[in-house]
Design a protein around this motif. Sequence first.
Motif, PDB file in Angstrom:
ATOM      1  N   ARG A 162       0.815  -1.211   0.000  1.00 24.49           N
ATOM      2  CA  ARG A 162       0.000   0.000   0.000  1.00 24.49           C
ATOM      3  C   ARG A 162       0.853   1.268   0.000  1.00 24.49           C
ATOM      4  O   ARG A 162       0.329   2.369   0.085  1.00 24.49           O
ATOM      5  CB  ARG A 162      -0.933   0.001   1.217  1.00 24.49           C
ATOM      6  CG  ARG A 162      -2.183  -0.838   1.012  1.00 24.49           C
ATOM      7  CD  ARG A 162      -2.907  -1.059   2.327  1.00 24.49           C
ATOM      8  NE  ARG A 162      -4.298  -1.412   2.120  1.00 24.49           N
ATOM      9  CZ  ARG A 162      -4.748  -2.587   1.726  1.00 24.49           C
ATOM     10  NH1 ARG A 162      -3.882  -3.555   1.475  1.00 24.49           N
ATOM     11  NH2 ARG A 162      -6.036  -2.805   1.565  1.00 24.49           N
ATOM     12  N   GLY A 163       2.162   1.130  -0.068  1.00 21.63           N
ATOM     13  CA  GLY A 163       3.016   2.308  -0.133  1.00 21.63           C
ATOM     14  C   GLY A 163       3.551   2.766   1.197  1.00 21.63           C
ATOM     15  O   GLY A 163       4.179   3.824   1.282  1.00 21.63           O
ATOM     16  N   ILE A 164       3.313   1.994   2.279  1.00 22.92           N
ATOM     17  CA  ILE A 164       3.862   2.360   3.583  1.00 22.92           C
ATOM     18  C   ILE A 164       5.383   2.222   3.533  1.00 22.92           C
ATOM     19  O   ILE A 164       5.921   1.231   3.043  1.00 22.92           O
ATOM     20  CB  ILE A 164       3.278   1.451   4.684  1.00 22.92           C
ATOM     21  CG1 ILE A 164       1.758   1.604   4.749  1.00 22.92           C
ATOM     22  CG2 ILE A 164       3.899   1.789   6.038  1.00 22.92           C
ATOM     23  CD1 ILE A 164       1.291   3.013   5.019  1.00 22.92           C
ATOM     24  N   SER A 165       6.088   3.230   4.049  1.00 24.25           N
ATOM     25  CA  SER A 165       7.545   3.223   3.971  1.00 24.25           C
ATOM     26  C   SER A 165       8.173   2.208   4.912  1.00 24.25           C
ATOM     27  O   SER A 165       9.194   1.592   4.582  1.00 24.25           O
ATOM     28  CB  SER A 165       8.098   4.626   4.278  1.00 24.25           C
ATOM     29  OG  SER A 165       7.671   5.548   3.308  1.00 24.25           O
ATOM     30  N   GLU A 166       7.588   2.040   6.110  1.00 25.36           N
ATOM     31  CA  GLU A 166       8.152   1.093   7.069  1.00 25.36           C
ATOM     32  C   GLU A 166       7.091   0.725   8.096  1.00 25.36           C
ATOM     33  O   GLU A 166       6.222   1.534   8.445  1.00 25.36           O
ATOM     34  CB  GLU A 166       9.369   1.699   7.766  1.00 25.36           C
ATOM     35  CG  GLU A 166      10.103   0.753   8.695  1.00 25.36           C
ATOM     36  CD  GLU A 166      10.614  -0.500   8.011  1.00 25.36           C
ATOM     37  OE1 GLU A 166       9.826  -1.469   7.908  1.00 25.36           O
ATOM     38  OE2 GLU A 166      11.780  -0.523   7.571  1.00 25.36           O
ATOM     39  N   TYR A 167       7.150  -0.524   8.568  1.00 20.01           N
ATOM     40  CA  TYR A 167       6.309  -0.988   9.669  1.00 20.01           C
ATOM     41  C   TYR A 167       7.231  -1.472  10.773  1.00 20.01           C
ATOM     42  O   TYR A 167       8.041  -2.376  10.556  1.00 20.01           O
ATOM     43  CB  TYR A 167       5.382  -2.114   9.217  1.00 20.01           C
ATOM     44  CG  TYR A 167       4.535  -2.702  10.332  1.00 20.01           C
ATOM     45  CD1 TYR A 167       3.465  -1.987  10.845  1.00 20.01           C
ATOM     46  CD2 TYR A 167       4.831  -3.963  10.870  1.00 20.01           C
ATOM     47  CE1 TYR A 167       2.681  -2.520  11.873  1.00 20.01           C
ATOM     48  CE2 TYR A 167       4.062  -4.505  11.883  1.00 20.01           C
ATOM     49  CZ  TYR A 167       2.992  -3.774  12.389  1.00 20.01           C
ATOM     50  OH  TYR A 167       2.232  -4.292  13.416  1.00 20.01           O
ATOM     51  N   LEU A 168       7.120  -0.856  11.939  1.00 15.69           N
ATOM     52  CA  LEU A 168       7.942  -1.234  13.087  1.00 15.69           C
ATOM     53  C   LEU A 168       7.052  -1.866  14.146  1.00 15.69           C
ATOM     54  O   LEU A 168       5.954  -1.373  14.436  1.00 15.69           O
ATOM     55  CB  LEU A 168       8.639  -0.001  13.675  1.00 15.69           C
ATOM     56  CG  LEU A 168       9.608   0.753  12.768  1.00 15.69           C
ATOM     57  CD1 LEU A 168      10.190   1.953  13.516  1.00 15.69           C
ATOM     58  CD2 LEU A 168      10.720  -0.161  12.280  1.00 15.69           C
ATOM     59  N   LEU A 169       7.551  -2.934  14.718  1.00 10.75           N
ATOM     60  CA  LEU A 169       6.826  -3.598  15.800  1.00 10.75           C
ATOM     61  C   LEU A 169       7.136  -2.878  17.104  1.00 10.75           C
ATOM     62  O   LEU A 169       8.307  -2.754  17.498  1.00 10.75           O
ATOM     63  CB  LEU A 169       7.237  -5.069  15.873  1.00 10.75           C
ATOM     64  CG  LEU A 169       6.452  -5.949  16.848  1.00 10.75           C
ATOM     65  CD1 LEU A 169       4.983  -6.033  16.421  1.00 10.75           C
ATOM     66  CD2 LEU A 169       7.067  -7.346  16.908  1.00 10.75           C
ATOM     67  N   GLY A 170       6.102  -2.385  17.755  1.00 14.10           N
ATOM     68  CA  GLY A 170       6.297  -1.660  18.996  1.00 14.10           C
ATOM     69  C   GLY A 170       6.561  -2.574  20.180  1.00 14.10           C
ATOM     70  O   GLY A 170       6.295  -3.781  20.116  1.00 14.10           O
ATOM     71  N   PRO A 171       7.088  -2.018  21.261  1.00 17.76           N
ATOM     72  CA  PRO A 171       7.493  -0.607  21.408  1.00 17.76           C
ATOM     73  C   PRO A 171       8.841  -0.337  20.723  1.00 17.76           C
ATOM     74  O   PRO A 171       9.686  -1.227  20.638  1.00 17.76           O
ATOM     75  CB  PRO A 171       7.608  -0.433  22.916  1.00 17.76           C
ATOM     76  CG  PRO A 171       7.995  -1.800  23.422  1.00 17.76           C
ATOM     77  CD  PRO A 171       7.288  -2.779  22.519  1.00 17.76           C
ATOM     78  N   VAL A 172       9.019   0.891  20.223  1.00 21.94           N
ATOM     79  CA  VAL A 172      10.269   1.266  19.559  1.00 21.94           C
ATOM     80  C   VAL A 172      11.083   2.146  20.498  1.00 21.94           C
ATOM     81  O   VAL A 172      10.547   2.820  21.378  1.00 21.94           O
ATOM     82  CB  VAL A 172      10.014   2.009  18.234  1.00 21.94           C
ATOM     83  CG1 VAL A 172       9.253   1.128  17.266  1.00 21.94           C
ATOM     84  CG2 VAL A 172       9.268   3.311  18.464  1.00 21.94           C
TER      85      VAL A 172
END
Length: 407
Positions: free
Chosen positions: A110-120
């Motif tokens: 969908r064009g998301i630049s990055e997905y980070l699993l929290g907590p960051v």
Amino acid sequence: MASYESASVPRISIAAFCETEDAAQVVEKAASDRRMSKAHVDVHHGTLAAAVELFQNAPTPNLLIIESLRDSATLLDELDQLADVCDAGTRVMVIGQINDVELYRALISRGISEYLLGPVGVHQLIATVSSFYTEPGTEPLGKTVALIGSKGGCGASTIAHNLSWVISKTLETDVALADCDLPFGTAGLDFNQDPLQGIWEAVSAPERLDQTFLDRLLAKCNDRLSFLAAPASLDKPYDFSESHFDQLVETMRTGTPMVVLDLPHTWNAWVRRVLATVDIIIVVAEPDLANLRNAKNLVDALVQLRPNDARPYLVLNKVNMPKRPEIKPDEFSKALDVQNLASVPFEPGLFGTASNNGQMIGEYDRKHAVGGLFEDIARSVTGRGDARARKASPLTSLIGKLKRKAE
């Protein structure tokens, strides 16, 4: 603890929407880090839905950071809604709680630049943001806009300076303006500043020009607008080779989302080279025959020089001057086969007083209709239209393709 290497983040605008206090504190700590000192960071305590609501009637920043505690289906549905209000060029980073490779693939598609699993953590967040703009192979951040007059005195510099101010203040986007008319430039006068250094120092030694050196040369007009002043003196000749300005333009593009180049009314190797390489060109002209002839020559030369690019834009200036026979704006733009972004009226009192005060039109009289014309120009060149006239962002276009496939 993991080690994260990160370079300084350029002059970008960042908006973070955090559902938890912990995430908000991480973003706030990251914003205070020296590597994020150039970025403008706004932290909102709210959901992705709140971001959609806010940006219905406001331009989106360079980067959106979204923390979501929602399930996969709800997250994807809300991102579809976000895509409808996202401006072109906006990156989106999602911090979520679901460790699922299928969700990750759906987000990236969908064009998301990055997905980070929290907590960051703070360092992880800074490194991720930095990677978007500084990793090798990353496209330059900034869009370059060059303005050139079709005739001396037609007001191209005035348009360039007011355009830069509106992009910075109204659209809240960082701008770097370069006054490229070294012997006669007026940016210092128009912004009521007299910096000791400027564009001469930047172009006289292009081999040593980097982001750090450029930052020392830029004079600040406001929180989001910086400019390189011309020396405006005749104590030296300003003879440059064809590629002399290449390093300056590339360095400016690396660190600032919008770069405005105020070019002199001349035609030589380096001006031609700059015009060949920028993203957008605006030809400024007055509505008379000499301007039409020169503008036609300019447009024809630029179309031949840039066969695969969009045609230059036109801005007509000093329109409706008393007792002067004029070519109508529609006829002028039709003769050039270009889009006229605005017809700025002849208002010598307004522009003269603002100039004498070292102010832009929006500063001197924020309610004057001319200020709205500069905003129209700014929205056209940045692609930051209102909510009803958004240009498709990568996020929007990818979601549209997926929807069409599903149908």
